[in-house]
Design a protein around this motif. Structure first.
Motif, PDB file in Angstrom:
ATOM      1  N   MET A  34     -42.135  25.204 -45.996  1.00 31.54           N
ATOM      2  CA  MET A  34     -42.065  24.562 -44.696  1.00 31.54           C
ATOM      3  C   MET A  34     -42.955  23.329 -44.663  1.00 31.54           C
ATOM      4  N   TYR A  35     -42.450  22.280 -44.043  1.00 25.10           N
ATOM      5  CA  TYR A  35     -43.180  21.029 -43.913  1.00 25.10           C
ATOM      6  C   TYR A  35     -43.203  20.573 -42.458  1.00 25.10           C
ATOM      7  N   TRP A  36     -44.206  19.794 -42.156  1.00 25.04           N
ATOM      8  CA  TRP A  36     -44.249  19.038 -40.912  1.00 25.04           C
ATOM      9  C   TRP A  36     -44.171  17.550 -41.244  1.00 25.04           C
ATOM     10  N   PHE A  37     -43.316  16.858 -40.529  1.00 30.14           N
ATOM     11  CA  PHE A  37     -43.202  15.415 -40.606  1.00 30.14           C
ATOM     12  C   PHE A  37     -43.431  14.839 -39.215  1.00 30.14           C
ATOM     13  N   SER A  52     -46.680  26.670 -48.566  1.00 24.61           N
ATOM     14  CA  SER A  52     -45.862  27.418 -49.501  1.00 24.61           C
ATOM     15  C   SER A  52     -45.178  28.593 -48.824  1.00 24.61           C
ATOM     16  N   ARG A  53     -44.269  29.205 -49.536  1.00 22.05           N
ATOM     17  CA  ARG A  53     -43.486  30.292 -48.955  1.00 22.05           C
ATOM     18  C   ARG A  53     -44.331  31.474 -48.522  1.00 22.05           C
ATOM     19  N   SER A  54     -45.349  31.781 -49.293  1.00 16.29           N
ATOM     20  CA  SER A  54     -46.234  32.888 -48.957  1.00 16.29           C
ATOM     21  C   SER A  54     -47.305  32.497 -47.944  1.00 16.29           C
ATOM     22  N   GLY A  55     -47.520  31.199 -47.786  1.00 19.01           N
ATOM     23  CA  GLY A  55     -48.582  30.717 -46.929  1.00 19.01           C
ATOM     24  C   GLY A  55     -49.913  30.558 -47.637  1.00 19.01           C
ATOM     25  N   ALA A  56     -49.944  30.819 -48.930  1.00 17.68           N
ATOM     26  CA  ALA A  56     -51.192  30.782 -49.674  1.00 17.68           C
ATOM     27  C   ALA A  56     -51.670  29.368 -49.983  1.00 17.68           C
ATOM     28  N   THR A  57     -50.753  28.415 -50.018  1.00 18.56           N
ATOM     29  CA  THR A  57     -51.086  27.052 -50.402  1.00 18.56           C
ATOM     30  C   THR A  57     -50.620  26.065 -49.348  1.00 18.56           C
ATOM     31  N   THR A  58     -51.461  25.103 -49.047  1.00 19.07           N
ATOM     32  CA  THR A  58     -51.101  24.036 -48.121  1.00 19.07           C
ATOM     33  C   THR A  58     -51.416  22.688 -48.735  1.00 19.07           C
ATOM     34  N   SER A  69     -54.135  21.540 -39.738  1.00 22.16           N
ATOM     35  CA  SER A  69     -54.041  22.760 -40.522  1.00 22.16           C
ATOM     36  C   SER A  69     -52.711  23.445 -40.263  1.00 22.16           C
ATOM     37  N   ILE A  70     -52.014  23.794 -41.332  1.00 22.56           N
ATOM     38  CA  ILE A  70     -50.727  24.477 -41.234  1.00 22.56           C
ATOM     39  C   ILE A  70     -50.901  25.955 -41.541  1.00 22.56           C
ATOM     40  N   SER A  71     -50.198  26.783 -40.801  1.00 23.18           N
ATOM     41  CA  SER A  71     -50.168  28.207 -41.081  1.00 23.18           C
ATOM     42  C   SER A  71     -48.760  28.726 -40.817  1.00 23.18           C
ATOM     43  N   ARG A  72     -48.461  29.897 -41.343  1.00 21.46           N
ATOM     44  CA  ARG A  72     -47.155  30.488 -41.082  1.00 21.46           C
ATOM     45  C   ARG A  72     -47.279  31.992 -40.929  1.00 21.46           C
ATOM     46  N   ASP A  73     -46.356  32.556 -40.182  1.00 20.94           N
ATOM     47  CA  ASP A  73     -46.274  33.988 -39.988  1.00 20.94           C
ATOM     48  C   ASP A  73     -44.851  34.382 -40.331  1.00 20.94           C
ATOM     49  N   ASN A  74     -44.656  34.840 -41.547  1.00 20.71           N
ATOM     50  CA  ASN A  74     -43.305  35.150 -42.000  1.00 20.71           C
ATOM     51  C   ASN A  74     -42.687  36.333 -41.259  1.00 20.71           C
ATOM     52  N   ARG A 101     -36.363  24.411 -52.094  1.00 22.40           N
ATOM     53  CA  ARG A 101     -36.913  24.265 -53.432  1.00 22.40           C
ATOM     54  C   ARG A 101     -38.106  25.182 -53.644  1.00 22.40           C
ATOM     55  N   VAL A 102     -38.480  25.365 -54.885  1.00 20.34           N
ATOM     56  CA  VAL A 102     -39.465  26.370 -55.256  1.00 20.34           C
ATOM     57  C   VAL A 102     -40.896  25.881 -55.081  1.00 20.34           C
ATOM     58  N   VAL A 103     -41.152  24.632 -55.427  1.00 19.79           N
ATOM     59  CA  VAL A 103     -42.508  24.113 -55.507  1.00 19.79           C
ATOM     60  C   VAL A 103     -42.887  23.335 -54.258  1.00 19.79           C
TER      61      VAL A 103
END
Length: 126
Positions: A34-37, A52-58, A69-74, A101-103
């Motif tokens: 997920m991205y913010w523009f 990232s998909r897991s939320g571990a990397t921003t 700061s970005i966060s996600r709650d899957n 995409r993966v990366v």
């Protein structure tokens, strides 16, 4: 298909804070980076940050690093953008976007996104 809906935009004074949210449809939200523009009047849509998909990397654009700061709650299919110490140059329509995409890329192009929300307006007054 993934539907994205942003919320939380509004008017805020310089130095203030605002939190944006993006709600996603579907049951495969966790499969998307997920991205913010954001897009200011008369300017091209530019990368703000990604998670990232897991939320571990921003990753963040240099212009917002240390302030946003970005966060996600899957489990809830949501991604958020916490914006602190806002500046007048942060004024823009903010969009969330999904990427299959993966990366997690450090500075992706808007053209590479698979799905977009309609945006939410953030206005920072000085």
């Amino acid at each position: 298909q993934v539907a994205l809906v942003e919320s939380g935009g509004g008017l805020v004074q310089a130095g203030g804070s605002l939190r944006l949210s993006c709600a996603a449809s579907g049951r495969t939200f966790s499969n998307y980076i997920m991205y913010w523009f954001r897009q200011a009047p008369g300017k091209e849509r530019e990368f703000v940050g990604g998670i990232s998909r897991s939320g571990a990397t921003t990753r963040y654009a240099d212009s917002v690093k240390g302030r946003f700061s970005i966060s996600r709650d899957n489990a809830k299919n949501t991604v958020s953008l916490q914006m602190n110490n806002l500046k007048s140059e942060d004024t823009a329509v903010y969009y969330c976007a999904a990427d299959s995409r993966v990366v997690l890329r450090p500075s992706p192009s808007a053209s590479g996104m698979n799905y977009w929300g309609k945006g939410t307006l953030v206005t920072v007054s000085s």
